[in-house]
Enzyme design. Structure first.
Site, short mmCIF file in Angstrom:
data_model
loop_
_atom_site.label_atom_id
_atom_site.label_comp_id
_atom_site.label_asym_id
_atom_site.label_seq_id
_atom_site.Cartn_x
_atom_site.Cartn_y
_atom_site.Cartn_z
N LYS A 1 -6.53 5.00 7.73
CA LYS A 1 -5.39 5.95 7.43
C LYS A 1 -5.51 7.31 7.38
CE LYS A 1 -3.27 2.09 5.07
NZ LYS A 1 -2.73 1.52 3.69
N SER B 1 0.97 -0.89 0.23
CA SER B 1 0.17 0.04 0.08
C SER B 1 0.82 1.20 0.05
CB SER B 1 -0.89 -0.06 1.24
OG SER B 1 -0.26 0.13 2.44
#
Length: 807
Positions: free
Chosen positions: A697, A654
């Site tokens: 996030k 990611s």
């Protein structure tokens, strides 16, 4: 290139449409007929339950807390209610071989009656034995037999004495036995008188004494045989007496079980054994209640006629559904207990205990797959029982030959049941791969979804499901705004605005906490505020590590910028999963570039901190660089990528988009805005791919920015394909709506680098040329310069080498 404007605040949180909830409180709702969105799994469970062929046992797959157990229990109980109760099973003594107890099958409910009847029989048997053997008739008969044989012995001795007396030799009875002695008249001769006889007379008398002594010796050898005959007749008399005393009791019992041939056969055997063992039983008439003394060191007790009711259906009207929570081997297949006697362990048929397989026989057995697999020999024992369609009770000591006592070998019980294993997917697929017998015995897999589609029908069904949970746990009713908040949280748990989590456990826990908050506030209804309070309390309880990392960032121990610009430096985002809590925090990623041979060094991998997937991501971005900028020229680049201040393993791809942007910044010498953080993976063509934990996030970077002060310049860049997963906190959405924070979605790396640098990426024209001053132009120019320098260095090296050769 798509629009680079921030996402609309409405796309950051998909709220539940309260209009879909046509109720005021959950008290008005009926329970959902089926668990929401699990039709495929429920159809598989119903199929597995309905089919009666061998091997079609069930394995229920799914994540813990997904409601699998409750759904399976409901379906099994519904099915079991329409099926008849199974048979009763009893173990009885095997009179021919006590070490191999016999198994009797009786119609449901009659096992208990049979056990009671045999207990009554034993109680009456003790009294009957005492009465029969103490009766005047029996005593007279035995005395007659004894007198008859006593008279027979006396007559034989008398006859022998008369014959010998007629010839001058008398038979005398002494304390030491019988002897012959010469007589004179009515008196026996003394030694002196015998010496006065002539030698011929002495010889005659000696010969007579020897002759009659031999006859006496033969007669003495006949006496034990006569006594044995007497004992045989006494025993026969005892048998006849016992038969007369007990026969009517057995006949009364047989009249109650005329339809059960196996019971009649046992009663006949019991009758024969009572008659054969009458003398031994007479010595122990008071041991009728001692179940442990049936066979100990060869002794005989009335308890040998008792019945060990192994499975008693009692008044049950349906097939059994058994959930075995502790599936150790004895709890599955049964066990044989033992007691210490005279320094050794002994056992008998009354110490046979049933296991879950016996209790569930004729019905359904539900087991936790992980627990079965973790217990010694439990899995093998279960498979053996299913394979052979019978359950054999034996201890692990017998199985492995570790026992020193004489083992009991109970007759195996025929098995007819459905086994349902409940476990995680990894166990199912591992068993299919490595256990060749698994697929033969568990032919049906029911895979429960981890999440379900969030549409109007499912939303309404989910509300009923939540109402059922509230009733199940005895909670206060929830108003529809509270239910709407629970549905929104369920989507957050699923990590997808278009899905609802199937984790009923997590929601039930949250509902219990919300109901507690409502009670503390003195409310009879649970409101949206109570759900929010419960969520906030949860976050606070699990936030120690999260707050510790934030504190280090805010104090400058972990270097994270949220403003300004820096070449080759970008804010990535890392997720930490603690099991009961999931949170993210920003992490600094830096890149450097220099002349080299086309290598992109992943420092995390070189230091053995990078996982395989992370290393794959770095390789992909290296391929992207070569494919885009070095098609016709060698890639004369040496670059390094690193997660700064990272002291543990790094895994996942990611951060590959962030790493690629940092590398492009380093090559173009264009600073990256530190007010932005970025997440996403990238493929070889520069397309941005979705990642996990997108909500955490965004919130992780937002928390840092909020603590430092929101400026309106801060934000997070995410993949466009993650927009449908957004279920952000209300404070994040509010900040975005106020223009103080932004979430950008990108589809390709060019969009990301343009947002990060404020410089256009530069799209090639028809001739493949990109505008000057763009990122792509600057990167290509830099790589060309590196290539030229490398070629120049190579040429200079060759010239120096040539001059040395001439010298």
């Amino acid at each position: 290139m798509s629009n680079l404007s921030p996402l609309d605040p409405q796309s950051l949180l998909r709220r539940c449409d309260v209009a879909l909830l046509d109720f005021e409180t959950t008290a008005e709702l009926s329970d959902a007929a089926d668990i929401v969105g699990q039709s495929r799994a429920l159809d598989a469970v119903r199929f597995g339950i309905d089919i009666k062929q061998p091997g079609f046992n069930l394995f229920v797959l799914g994540e813990p807390g997904s409601g699998r157990h409750a759904a399976v229990r409901r379906l099994l109980e519904e099915k079991a209610a329409s099926e008849p109760a199974p048979s009763d099973w009893c173990y009885v003594n095997n009179f021919a071989d006590p070490n191999k107890p016999r198994l009797l099958r009786l119609p449901p409910g009659r096992g208990g009656r049979f056990r009671h009847d045999m207990q009554q029989f034993v109680a009456e048997l003790g009294k009957a034995i005492g009465a029969a053997f103490e009766s005047e008739e029996y005593r007279v008969r035995i005395e007659a037999i004894q007198d008859e044989f006593k008279q027979r012995e006396e007559n034989a001795l008398r006859t022998l004495g008369q014959e010998s007396g007629e010839k001058g030799v008398a038979l005398l009875r002494t304390p030491h036995g019988f002897v012959f002695a010469p007589v004179k008249g009515e008196e026996t001769m003394g030694p002196e008188e015998f010496e006065k006889l002539s030698d011929e007379e002495k010889a005659r008398i000696g010969k007579l004494i020897e002759e009659y002594g031999e006859r006496l010796h033969k007669l003495m050898h006949q006496f034990p045989q006569w006594r044995r005959e007497m004992q045989g007749r006494i025993k026969e008399a005892s048998r006849e007496t016992m038969g007369l005393a007990v026969g009517h009791i057995i006949e009364e019992l047989k009249e109650r079980y005329t339809d059960l041939l196996n019971v009649l056969a046992f009663l006949d055997e019991a009758m024969r054994d009572v008659i054969e063992s009458s003398e031994e039983l007479r010595e122990q008439p008071k041991s009728d209640g001692d179940m442990s003394g049936v066979l100990v060191s060869g002794s005989i007790s009335l308890a040998r006629y008792q019945v060990n009711l192994l499975v008693d259906t009692g008044t049950a009207k349906a097939a059994p559904v058994v959930f075995e929570d502790n599936p150790i081997y004895p709890n599955l297949v049964g066990r044989v207990d033992s007691v210490a006697h005279m320094g050794t362990l002994v056992t008998n048929f009354t110490m046979i205990k049933p296991g879950a397989l016996q209790h569930a026989n004729g019905g359904y057995l539900v087991l936790d797959a992980a627990k079965v697999l973790s217990q010694p020999y439990a899995w093998e024992g279960l498979k053996r029982a299913l394979r052979s369609a019978q359950v054999r009770i034996e201890s692990l000591g017998q199985v492995f030959g570790f026992t020193s006592m004489l083992p009991l070998e109970p007759e195996p019980m025929p098995l007819n049941l459905k086994v349902v294993l409940v476990g995680e997917r990894i166990l199912y697929y591992l068993l299919k791969e490595y256990d060749p017998e698994f697929e033969e015995l568990f032919k049906v897999g029911a895979d429960f979804e981890s999440d379900v589609a969030r549409n109007e029908p499912n939303t309404r069904s989910y509300a009923r499901f939540l109402g059922g949970l509230a009733r199940h746990y005895g909670l206060r009713p929830f108003d529809r705004l509270a239910v709407a908040r629970l549905i929104e949280h369920s989507a957050r748990l699923a990590g997808d605005a278009e899905k609802l989590s199937a984790s009923s456990r997590s929601l039930a826990d949250l509902m219990q906490e919300a109901s507690h908050h409502a009670g503390q506030a003195g409310r009879d209804l649970v409101t949206r505020e109570d759900v929010e309070a419960a969520l906030q309390a949860r976050r606070h309880r699990a936030s120690r590590l999260h707050e510790a990392i934030q504190e280090q960032i805010l104090r400058g121990s972990l270097l994270i910028d949220s403003g300004g610009g820096q070449v080759g430096q970008v804010n990535g985002l890392a997720v930490i999963d603690l099991g009961d809590a999931l949170f993210a925090h920003p992490v600094r990623i830096t890149a450097t570039a220099r002349i080299g041979e086309g290598d992109v060094i992943d420092i995390e991998r070189e230091s053995e901190l990078g996982g395989a997937i992370h290393s794959k991501g770095v390789m992909i971005l290296s391929s992207f660089l070569a494919a885009r900028y070095a098609r016709s020229l060698p890639l004369s680049l040496s670059a390094s990528l690193v997660f700064e201040q990272s002291y543990g393993p790094v895994e996942g791809d990611s951060a590959s988009l962030a790493e690629l942007c940092a590398l492009l910044s380093a090559l173009a010498a264009v600073p990256i805005r530190q007010s932005l953080a970025i997440t996403g993976s990238v493929n070889q063509y520069g397309r941005v791919q979705p990642i996990g934990g997108v909500n955490e996030k965004i919130e992780g970077f937002f928390d840092i920015c909020q603590a430092r002060g929101l400026t309106g310049e801060q934000g997070v860049i995410i993949p466009q394909s993650n927009v449908k997963h957004l279920m952000l906190r209300e404070d994040v959405v509010a900040a975005c709506a106020a223009g103080k924070f932004a979430v950008h979605a990108v589809e390709e790396v060019d969009q990301a680098i343009a947002l990060l640098t404020g410089v256009p990426a530069g799209e090639p024209d028809a001739q493949g040329l990109v505008p000057e001053g763009t990122i792509n132009y600057l990167v290509a120019t830099q790589l060309a310069e590196l290539t030229a320098l490398r070629q120049a260095f190579a040429a200079a090296g060759q010239k120096r080498g040539g001059r040395k050769d001439k010298a």
